[in-house]
Every structure is written in C-alpha cells, then in structure tokens.
Scaffold this motif. Sequence first.
Motif, PDB file in Angstrom:
ATOM      1  N   UNK A   1       0.834  -1.212   0.000  1.00 49.95           N
ATOM      2  CA  UNK A   1       0.000   0.000   0.000  1.00 49.95           C
ATOM      3  C   UNK A   1       0.862   1.252   0.000  1.00 49.95           C
ATOM      4  N   UNK A   2       0.391   2.257  -0.692  1.00 49.93           N
ATOM      5  CA  UNK A   2       1.072   3.544  -0.761  1.00 49.93           C
ATOM      6  C   UNK A   2       0.066   4.642  -0.455  1.00 49.93           C
ATOM      7  N   UNK A   3       0.493   5.632   0.284  1.00 49.24           N
ATOM      8  CA  UNK A   3      -0.364   6.751   0.649  1.00 49.24           C
ATOM      9  C   UNK A   3       0.335   8.059   0.315  1.00 49.24           C
ATOM     10  N   UNK A   4      -0.457   9.109   0.245  1.00 43.88           N
ATOM     11  CA  UNK A   4       0.105  10.435  -0.031  1.00 43.88           C
ATOM     12  C   UNK A   4      -0.912  11.487   0.373  1.00 43.88           C
ATOM     13  N   UNK A   5      -0.426  12.548   1.009  1.00 46.73           N
ATOM     14  CA  UNK A   5      -1.229  13.733   1.305  1.00 46.73           C
ATOM     15  C   UNK A   5      -0.873  14.794   0.273  1.00 46.73           C
ATOM     16  N   UNK A   6      -1.890  15.286  -0.414  1.00 41.25           N
ATOM     17  CA  UNK A   6      -1.640  16.227  -1.505  1.00 41.25           C
ATOM     18  C   UNK A   6      -2.743  17.269  -1.537  1.00 41.25           C
ATOM     19  N   UNK A   7      -2.675  18.099  -2.558  1.00 40.13           N
ATOM     20  CA  UNK A   7      -3.678  19.129  -2.772  1.00 40.13           C
ATOM     21  C   UNK A   7      -4.521  18.778  -3.986  1.00 40.13           C
ATOM     22  N   UNK A   8      -5.759  19.163  -3.950  1.00 37.44           N
ATOM     23  CA  UNK A   8      -6.650  18.914  -5.078  1.00 37.44           C
ATOM     24  C   UNK A   8      -6.116  19.633  -6.318  1.00 37.44           C
ATOM     25  N   UNK A   9      -5.961  18.885  -7.390  1.00 36.38           N
ATOM     26  CA  UNK A   9      -5.382  19.424  -8.616  1.00 36.38           C
ATOM     27  C   UNK A   9      -3.986  18.921  -8.880  1.00 36.38           C
ATOM     28  N   UNK A  10      -3.314  18.336  -7.875  1.00 36.66           N
ATOM     29  CA  UNK A  10      -1.972  17.785  -8.088  1.00 36.66           C
ATOM     30  C   UNK A  10      -2.052  16.501  -8.910  1.00 36.66           C
TER      31      UNK A  10
ATOM     32  N   UNK B   1     -12.919  26.966  -7.403  1.00 33.29           N
ATOM     33  CA  UNK B   1     -12.703  27.373  -6.014  1.00 33.29           C
ATOM     34  C   UNK B   1     -12.171  26.232  -5.142  1.00 33.29           C
ATOM     35  N   UNK B   2     -12.299  24.993  -5.621  1.00 35.43           N
ATOM     36  CA  UNK B   2     -11.876  23.842  -4.818  1.00 35.43           C
ATOM     37  C   UNK B   2     -10.427  23.441  -5.062  1.00 35.43           C
ATOM     38  N   UNK B   3      -9.746  24.093  -5.995  1.00 34.17           N
ATOM     39  CA  UNK B   3      -8.344  23.761  -6.244  1.00 34.17           C
ATOM     40  C   UNK B   3      -7.495  24.089  -5.016  1.00 34.17           C
ATOM     41  N   UNK B   4      -6.581  23.187  -4.683  1.00 30.05           N
ATOM     42  CA  UNK B   4      -5.664  23.404  -3.573  1.00 30.05           C
ATOM     43  C   UNK B   4      -6.139  22.869  -2.246  1.00 30.05           C
ATOM     44  N   UNK B   5      -7.351  22.347  -2.157  1.00 35.44           N
ATOM     45  CA  UNK B   5      -7.814  21.798  -0.896  1.00 35.44           C
ATOM     46  C   UNK B   5      -7.120  20.468  -0.608  1.00 35.44           C
ATOM     47  N   UNK B   6      -6.867  20.139   0.650  1.00 30.57           N
ATOM     48  CA  UNK B   6      -6.108  18.924   0.981  1.00 30.57           C
ATOM     49  C   UNK B   6      -6.927  17.659   0.757  1.00 30.57           C
ATOM     50  N   UNK B   7      -6.264  16.638   0.239  1.00 29.31           N
ATOM     51  CA  UNK B   7      -6.859  15.322   0.038  1.00 29.31           C
ATOM     52  C   UNK B   7      -5.857  14.265   0.497  1.00 29.31           C
ATOM     53  N   UNK B   8      -6.363  13.073   0.766  1.00 30.41           N
ATOM     54  CA  UNK B   8      -5.519  11.944   1.166  1.00 30.41           C
ATOM     55  C   UNK B   8      -5.769  10.809   0.179  1.00 30.41           C
ATOM     56  N   UNK B   9      -4.704  10.313  -0.463  1.00 31.08           N
ATOM     57  CA  UNK B   9      -4.803   9.268  -1.490  1.00 31.08           C
ATOM     58  C   UNK B   9      -4.189   7.971  -0.984  1.00 31.08           C
ATOM     59  N   UNK B  10      -4.844   6.860  -1.310  1.00 27.84           N
ATOM     60  CA  UNK B  10      -4.351   5.520  -0.999  1.00 27.84           C
ATOM     61  C   UNK B  10      -4.370   4.704  -2.287  1.00 27.84           C
ATOM     62  N   UNK B  11      -3.243   4.097  -2.614  1.00 26.67           N
ATOM     63  CA  UNK B  11      -3.100   3.321  -3.845  1.00 26.67           C
ATOM     64  C   UNK B  11      -2.479   1.978  -3.517  1.00 26.67           C
ATOM     65  N   UNK B  12      -2.996   0.929  -4.145  1.00 20.62           N
ATOM     66  CA  UNK B  12      -2.412  -0.407  -3.989  1.00 20.62           C
ATOM     67  C   UNK B  12      -2.582  -1.166  -5.302  1.00 20.62           C
ATOM     68  N   UNK B  13      -1.525  -1.832  -5.730  1.00 18.86           N
ATOM     69  CA  UNK B  13      -1.534  -2.606  -6.980  1.00 18.86           C
ATOM     70  C   UNK B  13      -1.234  -4.062  -6.668  1.00 18.86           C
ATOM     71  N   UNK B  14      -1.935  -4.955  -7.315  1.00 21.83           N
ATOM     72  CA  UNK B  14      -1.703  -6.386  -7.168  1.00 21.83           C
ATOM     73  C   UNK B  14      -1.518  -6.994  -8.552  1.00 21.83           C
ATOM     74  N   UNK B  15      -0.751  -8.081  -8.613  1.00 23.94           N
ATOM     75  CA  UNK B  15      -0.521  -8.777  -9.876  1.00 23.94           C
ATOM     76  C   UNK B  15      -0.906 -10.233  -9.718  1.00 23.94           C
ATOM     77  N   UNK B  16      -1.502 -10.792 -10.753  1.00 24.18           N
ATOM     78  CA  UNK B  16      -1.904 -12.198 -10.770  1.00 24.18           C
ATOM     79  C   UNK B  16      -1.215 -12.884 -11.934  1.00 24.18           C
ATOM     80  N   UNK B  17      -0.586 -14.018 -11.662  1.00 25.88           N
ATOM     81  CA  UNK B  17       0.125 -14.762 -12.696  1.00 25.88           C
ATOM     82  C   UNK B  17      -0.878 -15.566 -13.508  1.00 25.88           C
TER      83      UNK B  17
END
Length: 276
Positions: free
Chosen positions: A62-71, A172-188
């Motif tokens: 899992x990967x997380x990131x705190x960013x701004x809306x529009x990034x 007007x919503x550009x720059x507001x804080x957001x929290x993103x969570x990303x996870x990737x899985x692979x299947x053979x």
Amino acid sequence: MRTVRILTTAVLAGAGLLGLAGGAHADSATPSPSASESTEAAGPTEAGTSFRTATAVKPDQPATADASTGDYLYWVLPVDVAQRATVKAKVTLPPAASRHGAATWRLDVYDGLRRRQACTYGTQSRPAAADAGAVELSCTLRTVRSWAEPWANDPLPGSYYVRLTVVDLPQEDLGQPVHAEVEASVADQGGAQAVDGSLAAPLVPGAGSATAKADDAGSSPRPAALAEPDGGWSSGRWNDRWLWTAAGGALAALAGIAGYRATRGSGRPARIPPGA
C-alpha cells in the motif's frame, strides 16, 4: 508390455523431476520474511509529481500520499511477463462544507514507453458528489506479453506508472487537501498467455543508459530500473507451457503404443501343413 512399462516408468520419473524442480523454484521465490521486509510492507507515504519523480512501490504494497486537489500523483511498479495487474485507489475528500460542487477523479496507468494502457474492467473515472466523503477507482490491465509487434500497443514487461488526479471540479476547490491511498496487485496467468519471442530488456527507466561512459572515471552507472520483481525479471525463462507440451508428447507416445498393440493382432498366422 515390457516396452510399455519402461516408457511409463520414464514418463513418471520425468514428471517427478519436473515437480521437484517446480517445487524448488517456488521455494526459492518465496523467502522467509525478515524485519526489513516488514518495514517495506508499510509502503511509501508520498507520491511523485511526474513520470521522472514517480515513487516506486511493489505489488501488494500500500502507498499513501497527502496532496492538494489538482496535483498529479505518480507511482511506479514492476509488472512481469504473464502477469495481470490491478490498481486500486481511494481518495479521501475534504469536508463537504468546504467544497463548492462535484468533482471527477481519474486513474490512468502507463507502460514503460509512457503509453496509456486501456483497462479491461474497473472504474477508471468516477464523479464524486459535493457531499461525498471519498471516491474509489480501479483499473485492471491486460496480461503482459513478452514480445509484441512494433505497431501494437500490447502491454510489455517493465515499469508501469500509475497517475491519479482530478479532471473536473469547481475552480474554487483547487488546492484543498486530500488523502490518497493506492495499492496494486498482480496475478500470474500462467503459460497459457505465453508467446514466442522476448524483449532484450524490460522497459524500465534508464535501460538504455545503464553503462557509464569510459571517460567519466569518477561517475557511477545510472541504475537500470527503479523497481523490479523480488525474483528478478523472468522474460525468456521457461513456463508451465513446457510442462504441458512434454506431458502431451508422452501421452501421445503411450497412445501410439497402445493403438499399435491393439491393432497388430495375436501374432503370425498358424502354418498349414502341406497336403492338408
């Protein structure tokens, strides 16, 4: 019958050796967990802002990131031959009281040549209502091939870039804080997806400049990859299609011997004495 028994014994012995080899390969590919691996399992807590600065992650990490809306948020992960990747993302939105309307978020995946890969299924783009607390996205890619024609857009082994961003929202919503969570899985997907041919090298950053120039005595070689599978790249190695081919050949040989014995009769015909 002696020939049939000998051939059957040889086939069973070969299958046993292949099974032992497969078991040894599986054991070597799954080392025991260590403290460092437990630390890496937590995953990165930031994302890059471009292809060149993408944060490296591993499958199922899992990967997380705190960013701004529009990034633009970028991550990169390795996907090998005969693997099908699924990327999932969740964005926690700002409080509804501070937003001015709905927003549309999008998840894109690019291969090592920075070609956007189509999703076979999943919700790649989704609007979030003005009062929504979060939005979830997903994208399942096609199975990675070991080789493709130059004109084709087939997914090839190498680095895959994940990009997460908002594509439509009130100004007007550009720059507001957001929290993103990303996870990737692979299947053979196994040898059923294997094709003839393979790449000279996986499509990873810096693959064409991994060797340092001779006149740069003090410089070090540029790394050939930001991330790779734990067991290394398997492009060009054997797969279970070889096992099925060998088993099919052995069964065909046994069927031929059985058919011959069934149709040849009981032997030479009896001799008729002269004058009978």
